[in-house]
Motif scaffolding. Structure first.
Motif, mmCIF file in Angstrom:
data_model
loop_
_atom_site.group_PDB
_atom_site.id
_atom_site.type_symbol
_atom_site.label_atom_id
_atom_site.label_comp_id
_atom_site.label_asym_id
_atom_site.label_seq_id
_atom_site.Cartn_x
_atom_site.Cartn_y
_atom_site.Cartn_z
ATOM 1 N N LEU A 26 0.844 -1.185 0.000
ATOM 2 C CA LEU A 26 0.000 0.000 0.000
ATOM 3 C C LEU A 26 0.884 1.242 0.000
ATOM 4 N N ILE A 27 0.373 2.348 -0.530
ATOM 5 C CA ILE A 27 1.093 3.621 -0.474
ATOM 6 C C ILE A 27 0.560 4.438 0.697
ATOM 7 N N SER A 28 1.489 4.992 1.475
ATOM 8 C CA SER A 28 1.126 5.887 2.572
ATOM 9 C C SER A 28 1.754 7.255 2.325
ATOM 10 N N ASP A 29 1.053 8.305 2.772
ATOM 11 C CA ASP A 29 1.675 9.627 2.723
ATOM 12 C C ASP A 29 2.641 9.771 3.903
ATOM 13 N N LEU A 30 3.303 10.913 4.014
ATOM 14 C CA LEU A 30 4.307 11.109 5.056
ATOM 15 C C LEU A 30 3.711 11.167 6.462
ATOM 16 N N PHE A 31 2.392 11.311 6.554
ATOM 17 C CA PHE A 31 1.738 11.407 7.851
ATOM 18 C C PHE A 31 1.111 10.093 8.289
ATOM 19 N N GLY A 32 1.395 9.025 7.533
ATOM 20 C CA GLY A 32 0.911 7.703 7.910
ATOM 21 C C GLY A 32 -0.450 7.333 7.363
ATOM 22 N N ASN A 33 -1.023 8.171 6.497
ATOM 23 C CA ASN A 33 -2.347 7.896 5.936
ATOM 24 C C ASN A 33 -2.230 7.008 4.700
ATOM 25 N N ILE A 34 -2.899 5.862 4.724
ATOM 26 C CA ILE A 34 -2.912 4.974 3.574
ATOM 27 C C ILE A 34 -3.772 5.587 2.467
ATOM 28 N N ILE A 35 -3.252 5.583 1.245
ATOM 29 C CA ILE A 35 -3.995 6.090 0.091
ATOM 30 C C ILE A 35 -4.764 4.906 -0.489
ATOM 31 N N GLU A 36 -6.070 4.935 -0.348
ATOM 32 C CA GLU A 36 -6.886 3.741 -0.525
ATOM 33 C C GLU A 36 -7.084 3.310 -1.970
ATOM 34 N N ASN A 37 -7.136 4.244 -2.897
ATOM 35 C CA ASN A 37 -7.459 3.858 -4.270
ATOM 36 C C ASN A 37 -6.683 4.738 -5.246
ATOM 37 N N ILE A 38 -6.651 4.300 -6.489
ATOM 38 C CA ILE A 38 -5.828 4.973 -7.485
ATOM 39 C C ILE A 38 -6.363 6.363 -7.832
ATOM 40 N N ASP A 39 -7.665 6.569 -7.701
ATOM 41 C CA ASP A 39 -8.217 7.902 -7.974
ATOM 42 C C ASP A 39 -7.709 8.920 -6.955
ATOM 43 N N ASP A 40 -7.673 8.535 -5.679
ATOM 44 C CA ASP A 40 -7.127 9.424 -4.657
ATOM 45 C C ASP A 40 -5.635 9.657 -4.905
ATOM 46 N N ILE A 64 -3.256 13.081 -5.225
ATOM 47 C CA ILE A 64 -2.206 13.352 -4.242
ATOM 48 C C ILE A 64 -0.826 13.424 -4.874
ATOM 49 N N CYS A 65 -0.533 12.515 -5.800
ATOM 50 C CA CYS A 65 0.810 12.419 -6.372
ATOM 51 C C CYS A 65 1.205 13.730 -7.051
ATOM 52 N N ASP A 66 2.368 14.245 -6.734
ATOM 53 C CA ASP A 66 2.931 15.469 -7.302
ATOM 54 C C ASP A 66 2.245 16.749 -6.827
ATOM 55 N N THR A 67 1.345 16.642 -5.855
ATOM 56 C CA THR A 67 0.620 17.837 -5.420
ATOM 57 C C THR A 67 1.429 18.691 -4.448
ATOM 58 N N ALA A 68 1.997 18.059 -3.415
ATOM 59 C CA ALA A 68 2.682 18.832 -2.380
ATOM 60 C C ALA A 68 4.135 18.415 -2.189
ATOM 61 N N TYR A 69 4.428 17.142 -2.314
ATOM 62 C CA TYR A 69 5.793 16.646 -2.115
ATOM 63 C C TYR A 69 5.954 15.336 -2.886
ATOM 64 N N TRP A 70 7.177 14.802 -2.886
ATOM 65 C CA TRP A 70 7.491 13.635 -3.713
ATOM 66 C C TRP A 70 7.953 12.425 -2.904
ATOM 67 N N ASP A 71 7.711 12.419 -1.612
ATOM 68 C CA ASP A 71 8.195 11.324 -0.769
ATOM 69 C C ASP A 71 7.025 10.591 -0.124
#
Length: 205
Positions: free
Chosen positions: A165-179, A183-190
């Motif tokens: 699964l992909i998680s953001d830097l704050f520990g939130n799992i990104i549930e689906n490809i639409d989300d 998110i990707c490339d919006t605020a940061y790249w890590d």
């Protein structure tokens, strides 16, 4: 530590692992690999490997950006600075599957920052991920992944292929490809990649 560069993360990992842990630091650029060898000489808890990682074993041309070495990689990327001075050098390349094929130690954490080649490393790590199931810290941004022929979707699909699964830097799992597309490339790249079976553990952390 894949893309160890000057060792900023390598040194932090050495502080974290205690006396029983071990760090492998992969860095293809000779000046940086050699500097790490000198600086960490005598330490038995770390191995510096002057090599790039990808999806196969070979000798390859590497784009050394002499004035911005942190943006060097196996292919030219869209650089964040004007006037990049690029010198082609030859480097050894291997994959996680090949390099760790006979490794008896479990790998608990992987950092990947290779200026666009992240997906190729994941492709070359099928057996590695089946065996170890580490947490992965990964950089993934359009200026570097696009020249490799990838899109935002590519990381989500690749992670799913390995049951991650992909998680953001704050520990939130990104549930689906639409989300993820939002998110990707919006605020940061890590981001983090988390094994599906460690989701509850990740939430507790």
């Amino acid at each position: 530590d894949i893309g160890a560069h000057a060792g900023r993360h390598t040194l932090q990992f050495l502080d974290i692992i205690g006396t029983e842990g071990f760090v492998w630091a992969f860095e293809p650029l000779p000046p940086f690999a050699e500097a790490l060898e000198r600086d960490l000489a005598g330490l038995k808890r770390v191995k510096i490997i002057q090599m790039a990682l990808s999806d196969s074993e070979r000798v390859s041309c590497f784009k050394y950006v002499e004035n911005y070495p942190g943006e060097s990689g196996l292919q030219e990327r869209n650089y964040n600075y004007d006037g990049a001075i690029i010198r082609d050098i030859e480097v050894r390349v291997s994959s996680l599957d090949i390099y760790f094929a006979d490794n008896e130690k479990n790998v608990d954490f992987v950092k990947i920052d290779v200026e666009g080649g992240e997906i190729d490393i994941l492709r070359g790590a099928t057996q590695f991920f089946k065996k170890n199931r580490p947490i992965v810290s990964i950089e993934y941004g359009r200026p570097s992944y696009q020249p490799y022929g990838n899109t935002s979707d590519t990381l989500f699909i690749s992670a799913s292929t390995h049951d991650y699964l992909i998680s953001d830097l704050f520990g939130n799992i990104i549930e689906n490809i639409d989300d993820w597309r939002v998110i990707c490339d919006t605020a940061y790249w890590d981001y983090f990649l988390v094994p599906v079976e460690r989701r509850t553990e990740w939430a507790d952390v």
